[in-house]
Design an enzyme around this catalytic site. Structure first.
Site, PDB file in Angstrom:
ATOM      1  N   GLU A  47      43.561  38.767  45.548  1.00 54.76           N
ATOM      2  CA  GLU A  47      44.263  39.791  46.339  1.00 54.76           C
ATOM      3  C   GLU A  47      43.222  40.623  47.107  1.00 54.76           C
ATOM      4  O   GLU A  47      42.130  40.868  46.591  1.00 54.76           O
ATOM      5  CB  GLU A  47      45.011  40.713  45.360  1.00 54.76           C
ATOM      6  CG  GLU A  47      45.622  41.953  45.986  1.00 54.76           C
ATOM      7  CD  GLU A  47      46.095  42.974  44.917  1.00 54.76           C
ATOM      8  OE1 GLU A  47      45.425  43.135  43.872  1.00 54.76           O
ATOM      9  OE2 GLU A  47      47.134  43.607  45.158  1.00 54.76           O
ATOM     10  N   ASN A 110      50.337  44.466  51.906  1.00 57.49           N
ATOM     11  CA  ASN A 110      49.370  43.763  51.060  1.00 57.49           C
ATOM     12  C   ASN A 110      49.817  42.300  51.108  1.00 57.49           C
ATOM     13  O   ASN A 110      50.865  41.950  50.562  1.00 57.49           O
ATOM     14  CB  ASN A 110      49.447  44.346  49.640  1.00 57.49           C
ATOM     15  CG  ASN A 110      48.359  43.826  48.738  1.00 57.49           C
ATOM     16  OD1 ASN A 110      47.797  42.768  48.980  1.00 57.49           O
ATOM     17  ND2 ASN A 110      48.091  44.557  47.674  1.00 57.49           N
ATOM     18  N   LYS A 127      53.331  41.476  49.557  1.00 58.15           N
ATOM     19  CA  LYS A 127      53.552  41.925  48.169  1.00 58.15           C
ATOM     20  C   LYS A 127      54.782  42.830  48.050  1.00 58.15           C
ATOM     21  O   LYS A 127      54.898  43.831  48.779  1.00 58.15           O
ATOM     22  CB  LYS A 127      52.300  42.663  47.701  1.00 58.15           C
ATOM     23  CG  LYS A 127      52.328  43.127  46.247  1.00 58.15           C
ATOM     24  CD  LYS A 127      50.958  43.715  45.888  1.00 58.15           C
ATOM     25  CE  LYS A 127      50.825  44.186  44.481  1.00 58.15           C
ATOM     26  NZ  LYS A 127      49.463  44.678  44.180  1.00 58.15           N
ATOM     27  N   GLU A 146      48.615  52.225  45.943  1.00 58.06           N
ATOM     28  CA  GLU A 146      49.195  51.138  46.757  1.00 58.06           C
ATOM     29  C   GLU A 146      50.481  51.567  47.467  1.00 58.06           C
ATOM     30  O   GLU A 146      50.747  51.127  48.576  1.00 58.06           O
ATOM     31  CB  GLU A 146      49.452  49.906  45.902  1.00 58.06           C
ATOM     32  CG  GLU A 146      48.178  49.143  45.604  1.00 58.06           C
ATOM     33  CD  GLU A 146      48.459  47.744  45.112  1.00 58.06           C
ATOM     34  OE1 GLU A 146      49.113  46.971  45.821  1.00 58.06           O
ATOM     35  OE2 GLU A 146      48.004  47.430  43.997  1.00 58.06           O
ATOM     36  N   CYS A 172      49.256  39.954  42.616  1.00 59.19           N
ATOM     37  CA  CYS A 172      48.885  40.862  41.536  1.00 59.19           C
ATOM     38  C   CYS A 172      50.063  41.348  40.700  1.00 59.19           C
ATOM     39  O   CYS A 172      50.610  40.623  39.899  1.00 59.19           O
ATOM     40  CB  CYS A 172      48.059  42.021  42.084  1.00 59.19           C
ATOM     41  SG  CYS A 172      47.191  42.864  40.735  1.00 59.19           S
ATOM     42  N   ASN A 197      43.805  42.209  41.480  1.00 57.19           N
ATOM     43  CA  ASN A 197      42.740  43.193  41.196  1.00 57.19           C
ATOM     44  C   ASN A 197      43.309  44.049  40.072  1.00 57.19           C
ATOM     45  O   ASN A 197      44.213  44.857  40.300  1.00 57.19           O
ATOM     46  CB  ASN A 197      42.506  44.140  42.367  1.00 57.19           C
ATOM     47  CG  ASN A 197      41.705  43.553  43.505  1.00 57.19           C
ATOM     48  OD1 ASN A 197      40.504  43.791  43.631  1.00 57.19           O
ATOM     49  ND2 ASN A 197      42.368  42.802  44.361  1.00 57.19           N
TER      50      ASN A 197
HETATM   51  N1  CDV Z   1      46.595  45.444  42.316  1.00 59.65           N
HETATM   52  C1  CDV Z   1      47.538  45.520  41.369  1.00 59.65           C
HETATM   53  O1  CDV Z   1      48.708  45.264  41.628  1.00 59.65           O
HETATM   54  N2  CDV Z   1      47.143  45.941  40.129  1.00 59.65           N
HETATM   55  C2  CDV Z   1      48.070  46.144  39.045  1.00 59.65           C
HETATM   56  C3  CDV Z   1      47.594  47.219  38.083  1.00 59.65           C
HETATM   57  C4  CDV Z   1      47.424  48.510  38.705  1.00 59.65           C
HETATM   58  C5  CDV Z   1      48.611  47.395  36.984  1.00 59.65           C
HETATM   59  C6  CDV Z   1      48.293  44.883  38.233  1.00 59.65           C
HETATM   60  O2  CDV Z   1      49.451  44.573  37.958  1.00 59.65           O
HETATM   61  O3  CDV Z   1      47.341  44.254  37.797  1.00 59.65           O
END
Ligand code: CDV
Length: 316
Positions: A47, A110, A127, A146, A172, A197
């Site tokens: 990501e 994103n 996203k 975010e 993510c 991430n």
């Molecule tokens: N970049 C993300 O979406 N990170 C989230 C953290 C913050 C919970 C994840 O689900 O890994």
């Protein structure tokens, strides 16, 4: 004849705020070349691959914010990556911050793209499940903004028939939500690609945060097994601008078994042959969605964001 795709998760170690796109793209090309040398036909990058994970900071200057976004994909800085991938005949998934112009307005998403082995852009995903906050939280030492920087994606969870498989993408936090996988599985997804991430202190509650690696695996393995799909998950990892991002990039089979996993939190390639007939086997048997899923018996699904309200005659 078995159908399979040799696939790589190309984990990217920390990227500093001062690192240029050119430096990052050099690293991505090196990872792509290594993956190709190890037989990979498809490479999954993380990501927001092209910069440091900037939602950890609250920025207000539009010029400063825009510097983290791409207005075109490929753009002048990323064209090299697309060219090398096409020359090597390797498809790829790439996550990045997208500044889009739609209906005469600017939108920030994103985003990830899927590029086939001929270098053709096959699909785009934005996203949907944005974690964190839309304003800085004064009690937090490290922010997760975010919801401030991005709008929820407006493209749904499509799948594409490409490179010999049906593939879908997510990003993510999406990987923690069962709907993500199920919506793609209902469209026949055999491979689900995801970049992430994940800081190891994202809630600030140690009981919870100490399980970050476990929850990562749990989500990916459950998503793969319950939806008869290969899940290829790639981290941006390591100590990045003071934030510890977990690694654990992994390739999970439709059986739920992890078949390859990164052992570092640096730039690292993990490779596995993804047998698509294995996905078909699970979907033909225990998870034959058409035969065994019973949505008409699940009861009324109410779209509600909060808990069920108390009965009207409840005592205060
Ligand atoms: N970049 C993300 O979406 N990170 C989230 C953290 C913050 C919970 C994840 O689900 O890994």
């Amino acid at each position: 004849m078995t159908r399979s795709i040799i696939t790589a998760a190309a984990q990217v170690g920390p990227i500093a705020r001062a690192d240029s796109r050119a430096q990052v793209v050099d690293r991505l090309i090196a990872l792509l070349r290594e993956a190709h040398a190890r037989g990979a036909e498809l490479v999954v990058f993380p990501e927001l691959t092209l910069t440091t994970f900037f939602p950890r900071w609250h920025m207000t200057d539009p010029t400063e914010i825009s510097a983290f976004f791409e207005t075109a994909m490929p753009g002048p800085q990323t064209q090299r990556l697309f060219d090398v991938a096409r020359d090597l005949r390797v498809g790829f998934y790439l996550g990045y911050a997208e500044l889009a112009e739609e209906d005469g307005l600017q939108h920030r998403f994103n985003t990830s793209v899927l590029v086939d082995r001929a270098g053709k852009m096959v699909g785009k995903y934005r996203k949907i499940h944005l974690p964190g906050y839309d304003a800085p939280q004064p009690e937090r030492t490290s922010q997760h903004l975010e919801k401030y920087y991005f709008e929820p994606g407006n493209l749904g969870f499509p799948v594409w028939r490409t490179m010999g498989a049906v593939m879908g993408m997510c990003i993510c936090n999406d990987r923690r939500w069962p709907e993500t996988y199920r919506v793609m599985a209902l469209q026949g997804a055999e491979m689900i690609l995801v970049g992430y991430n994940t800081p190891d202190d994202h809630t600030g509650n140690f009981d919870f945060d100490s399980l970050t690696g476990f929850h990562n695996q749990l989500s990916l393995q459950a998503g793969a097994y319950q939806n008869s799909a290969w899940v290829v998950a790639t981290a941006k990892a390591g100590l990045e601008e003071g934030s510890r991002l977990i690694g654990q990039s992994m390739i999970v089979a439709p059986s739920g078994q992890v078949v390859a996993m990164a052992t570092s939190t640096s730039d690292e390639v993990v490779v596995a042959r993804c047998d698509l007939d294995m996905a078909a086997l699970y979907r033909r048997t225990i998870f034959d969605l058409a035969r065994h899923r019973e949505p008409q018996h699940y009861g009324l699904i109410v779209e509600r964001k909060g808990p069920v309200p108390p009965p009207e005659d409840a005592q205060p």
